[in-house]
Design a protein around this motif. Structure first.
Motif, short mmCIF file in Angstrom:
data_model
loop_
_atom_site.label_atom_id
_atom_site.label_comp_id
_atom_site.label_asym_id
_atom_site.label_seq_id
_atom_site.Cartn_x
_atom_site.Cartn_y
_atom_site.Cartn_z
N ASP A 137 36.04 39.74 76.73
CA ASP A 137 34.65 39.70 77.18
C ASP A 137 33.78 39.29 75.99
N LEU A 138 32.57 38.87 76.30
CA LEU A 138 31.64 38.60 75.21
C LEU A 138 31.23 39.93 74.59
N CYS B 98 26.05 38.79 70.02
CA CYS B 98 25.47 37.56 69.48
C CYS B 98 24.73 37.92 68.21
N ILE C 48 22.70 28.88 69.63
CA ILE C 48 23.50 30.00 70.11
C ILE C 48 23.86 29.85 71.60
N GLU C 49 23.00 29.15 72.34
CA GLU C 49 23.30 28.93 73.77
C GLU C 49 24.61 28.14 73.93
N VAL D 68 27.51 30.42 73.28
CA VAL D 68 27.77 31.25 74.46
C VAL D 68 28.56 30.42 75.49
N LYS E 239 32.22 31.24 77.02
CA LYS E 239 32.48 31.30 78.47
C LYS E 239 33.68 30.43 78.83
N LEU F 23 20.45 36.35 75.57
CA LEU F 23 21.26 35.14 75.79
C LEU F 23 22.68 35.47 76.21
N SER F 24 23.22 36.50 75.60
CA SER F 24 24.63 36.81 75.87
C SER F 24 24.80 37.64 77.15
N LEU G 127 26.58 36.27 80.26
CA LEU G 127 28.02 36.05 80.24
C LEU G 127 28.83 37.34 80.23
N ARG G 128 28.32 38.36 79.56
CA ARG G 128 29.11 39.58 79.41
C ARG G 128 29.35 40.22 80.77
N LYS G 129 30.63 40.43 81.10
CA LYS G 129 30.96 41.01 82.41
C LYS G 129 30.80 42.52 82.38
#
Lengths: 460, 461
Positions: free
Chosen positions: A50-51, A54, A128-129, A132, A136, B82-83, B86-88
């Motif tokens: 997972d992310l 940032c 940074i976009e 991301v 993904k 921003l993140s 995406l973060r699930k």
């Protein structure tokens, strides 16, 4: 942060550092060198598939070296307003010592012939976009192609910056750089079964180069993790080992190159002392150092002391052709000047070493190595220890395979013991194929013979 | 500093964590009759972490001003937003913790300030000069002293409000010996959290130097051991490496969530009854353990965490996020190396509890095996497979130590090695306080314990 603003900062800092050095000289501090390293980076990290986070970080570090009558003081600071106070502090450190060496001096100016600028302005349109977005995409690759691979951690980074050196001897040099990079670490997991960690990374001067290399690196990472997942213990044997480029570079070659360091030679810690012009390795092995190749990442026109870098032969068909010297070690070795091999950055004193090693490809096809008769251990990575002086190394093989009868059997709990200097003569073949590690060093596959491989199962 | 940080947070809503960090590292090194290097490293800044929309954002600044810190908060929030898309697995909130409030001034800081540069330079030079006289086979002896002084202030919008300082000195000697073209290395190093007296409490600088030089010279006449699965008695430094590498990393909760071998093993038997393993922010048994911290980098008071009790796995090491996920209290294990680093789950002082045997009994009870001493490096894997390197391996035959062999790499599967522990000594020692543990960023840790007998795979000829 774009190229224009970084250039402005660099130019302002050149003036600041030049003025500080002049001020020091006028106050009786004759030998001052300031190495500045500025970096701005945006990062996106992964954790647990997972992310994670940032981040945006910016820092300017300064390494201040003062030499006073053969003694040296060194201060590292990130605080610009107190830089002059740090010069005075470094001076006091030098003055407090009582073991001068007249060979310890700052180098005189030498012209830098290779102007290297690795800042591709197209990166200024990224941020940074985009990172991301890459994150993904990578998470998508994992779930689509490598469902059994867990990403323990990963990182996507857009970094920009410069290095700048100014000294009281008149040395002044700078280089700008920017890159996109990514790394991933993880392992295969299938129920209760857990595989060994593996790792891969990629970097590029621009978006296109990065994307191509990153996709390849991620696939290699996934394949390696899956390969290690179903590994089994094996029995001990004496035999051949096959080192892929990463293993050649990170473990085996590092010990040899370290022994060519001017400091190790002077201190009697190197087995390569006094061997210049002698055959120290198999005739199959040729190595050179080329930091001036603009197509490689990390190439540079000047070293940690602001001295020009150059192409140099290290090993030609097994014969040793050069050592690596900074200014001090060159003088200790009786040479007039360094060979541009000072290593390090703002946070360290100049060391000695290589910058962009290249190993000459051989004539064998690497695919043939996988079909050899008998047993061969494919060493993906060695988790272990090595001793620079003796050359002894030992460690556990990670992500390894036993190659036997055309089969590729993943193995775990296997140890290897050897000596890097002996291993230079144990090279049996070198592949014509290889990889550009870190987009900077070409390294082929090496096949070596005569190793002790320790496993945990009884001989079957 | 706490006041400035609190002022920066006064208008903030949501979770914001500010961590001021000033670090000074001094090092002095002598070799071949002269001082080779003296260095002072100073780094100061504020790390800003926010939790917004279920995601972390981080930024840092080296400029210590309200405007700069507030700008960093702004950047961190933007990064988090921003993140978030995406973060699930969103972080719902952070659990309450035993937050540190107030000032915590470490021991030994006055000692560190009171000793001059001249004194430290003289020590490394004298020891180095003295050492080279020990044997004509010594090619080179390097002697280094270093110290890290740190100040941190950690303030969060949900209650942490602390300042702490500490100093960590280290001393090391490395020697290279040569005979008939053969080169061997020996090294010995110590490190503590505390002052100079604490550093040299158990061994003087000369004794440390003698040990390193003797190892290098003795190894010239040593050979490799036989490779294979072997019975070994591990010294406290090796036990430290074992519990750190083999177990400690696998129970860091972030690693557990990624699928480490310890996942799902709470309540399961993972070692023999003789094995009780802890990781503590304090220095248990006696003062000075190198990984001691009064406050972790999330502002939480660290605990003494019992990881394994009599062979049963009882706890992982947690930061606030993983504590929330596991429904337990944070253990105060979040640590960051520099102000620009995000806190990670890290060990502090990891140790095995002592048992009832003596080292003499353990050797006398070993018919065929090795006594391993002198920790070098080590690494662990997700599988629980670990390796660590040792300097010296003494052969044990029929209850007696016979001769010295080169200590190479030792490996095994973490829980198998613990299951095979059959003797544990009464003696206890911290012995891994110098050097650093790496996990993306370095951390000062310590580890140790008693002498332990078990089985491992020994690399060899």
């Amino acid at each position: 942060m774009d190229r224009g603003s970084i250039e402005k900062r660099l130019n302002d800092q050149k003036d600041l550092l030049t003025n500080l050095v002049s001020k020091a000289k006028s106050n009786g501090i004759e030998q001052v060198e300031i190495y500045s390293s500025y970096g701005y980076s945006e990062d996106v990290s992964l954790e647990k598939n997972d992310l994670n986070n940032c981040t945006a970080t910016e820092e300017n570090m300064f390494g201040i070296r003062v030499i006073h009558e053969g003694n040296q003081g060194f201060i590292i600071s990130n605080h610009i307003p107190s830089l002059y106070a740090s010069i005075e502090e470094a001076y006091q450190l030098a003055k407090s010592q009582s073991t001068p060496d007249p060979d310890l001096v700052l180098p005189e100016v030498r012209p830098i012939t290779h102007q290297i600028d690795t800042y591709d302005p197209t990166l200024d349109s990224m941020g940074i976009e985009d990172l991301v977005g890459y994150a993904k995409e990578a998470l998508g690759w994992r779930s689509d192609l490598y469902e059994k691979v867990n990403i323990d951690s990963g990182d996507f980074s857009l970094s920009k910056g410069y290095k700048l050196i100014v000294s009281s001897k008149g040395v002044i040099a700078h280089e700008l750089g920017a890159e996109l990079s990514a790394s991933v670490m993880g392992m295969g997991v299938d129920g209760d079964l857990v595989g060994s960690f593996d790792y891969d990374s990629a970097s590029g001067f621009n978006k296109d180069q990065f994307q191509t290399l990153w996709k390849k690196a991620f696939r290699e990472f996934g394949d390696k993790c899956m390969g290690a997942l179903y590994a089994k213990p094996t029995s001990s044997f004496q035999g051949k080992v096959l080192l892929p480029p990463e293993a050649v570079y990170s473990f085996f070659l590092g010990l040899f190159i370290g022994s060519l360091n001017g400091t190790s030679l002077r201190k009697g810690k190197s087995k390569m002392a006094g061997k210049l012009g002698e055959k120290v390795a198999s005739s199959l092995l040729s190595i050179w150092d080329d930091p001036t190749n603009k197509s490689f990442m990390g190439s540079t026109g000047f070293d940690r002391e602001g001295m020009p870098t150059s192409y140099k032969k290290v090993l030609t068909e097994g014969v040793l052709e050069s050592y690596f010297y900074n200014t001090y070690e060159a003088k200790k070795a009786g040479l007039k000047e360094s060979n541009g091999s000072a290593t390090g950055g703002a946070q360290s004193l100049p060391g000695c070493g290589s910058k962009q090693l290249q190993i000459a490809p051989g004539t064998s096809s690497k695919d043939e190595f996988f079909k050899l008769p008998g047993k061969t251990l494919f060493v993906n990575r060695i988790s272990g220890t090595k001793d620079g002086a003796s050359g002894d190394f030992s460690g556990v093989i990670k992500g390894g395979y036993l190659l036997e009868g055309g089969e590729k059997i993943p193995v775990r709990e296997v140890q290897i013991v050897g000596n890097a200097f002996d291993a230079l003569h144990q090279i049996e073949a070198i592949s014509k194929e290889g990889e550009l590690l870190g987009e900077s060093s070409f390294v082929p596959y090496l096949l070596l013979d005569g190793f002790t491989i320790t496993g945990v199962t009884e001989e079957s | 500093m706490r006041d400035l940080l609190k002022e920066c947070l006064s208008e903030e809503s949501g979770f914001v964590e500010l961590r001021y960090h000033h670090k000074e590292s001094r090092s002095f090194f002598a070799e071949r009759g002269r001082v080779e290097s003296t260095a002072l490293r100073k780094r100061t800044g504020v790390g800003v972490r926010v939790l917004e929309s279920g995601t972390w954002g981080f930024a840092s600044t080296s400029e210590i001003s309200k405007a700069s810190i507030q700008n960093a908060i702004h950047i961190a929030k933007k990064a988090a937003r921003l993140s978030s898309a995406l973060r699930k697995d969103k972080i719902p909130n952070l659990p309450k913790a035993n937050f540190a409030v107030g000032d915590f001034i470490g021991k030994g800081i006055e000692d560190f300030r009171g000793r001059s540069v001249d004194e430290k330079l003289k020590m490394v030079l004298d020891i180095q000069n003295e050492a080279t006289k020990q044997s004509t086979k010594l090619q080179s002896v390097g002697c280094g002293y270093s110290e890290i002084y740190e100040e941190k202030a950690i303030v969060t919008t949900d209650g942490a409000d602390s300042f702490f300082s500490l100093v960590r000195p280290e001393f090391r000697v490395s020697a290279v010996a040569k005979d008939e073209g053969k080169l061997e290395s020996g090294s010995h190093s110590i490190g503590v959290t505390g002052g100079w007296d604490c550093l040299f409490r158990n061994q003087t600088p000369s004794q440390i130097s003698e040990e390193a030089c003797k190892t290098a010279v003795d190894l010239l006449s040593s050979e490799l051991p036989l490779g294979g699965l072997s019975t070994v008695i591990l010294s406290p430094s090796i036990v430290g490496l074992l519990v750190h590498e083999a177990i400690g990393h696998t129970v860091e909760a972030d690693f557990v969530l990624s699928g480490s071998v310890a996942q799902g093993k709470i309540g399961h038997r993972v070692g023999s009854d003789l094995v009780t393993l802890c990781d503590s922010g304090y220095s248990e048994y006696y003062e000075g353990a190198g990984g001691s911290i009064p406050v972790d980098d999330e502002g939480v008071i660290p605990t003494n965490t019992v990881i394994i009790k009599n062979g049963i796995l009882t706890s992982y090491l947690h930061n606030r996020e993983t504590a929330e996920r596991f429904g337990v209290a944070p253990t105060g294990s979040a640590r960051a190396w520099e102000y620009g680093d995000v806190p990670l789950i890290r060990m502090r002082n990891t140790f095995l509890l002592p048992g009832n045997s003596s080292l003499e009994e353990m050797i006398a009870n070993t018919k065929d095996g090795y006594y391993l001493d002198g920790a070098k490096n080590g690494q662990a894997d997700a599988t629980g497979e670990f390796m660590f390197a040792v300097q010296k391996a003494y052969r044990i035959q029929n209850g007696k130590i016979t001769h010295l062999l080169k200590g190479v790499t030792v490996s095994g599967l973490a829980f198998d090695v613990l299951q095979n522990v059959d003797m544990v000594s009464k003696e206890f020692k911290w012995d891994l306080g110098s050097g650093h543990c790496g996990k993306g960023q370095p951390a000062k840790v310590d580890a140790g314990g008693p002498y332990v007998r078990t089985k491992v795979l020994l690399g060899g000829k």
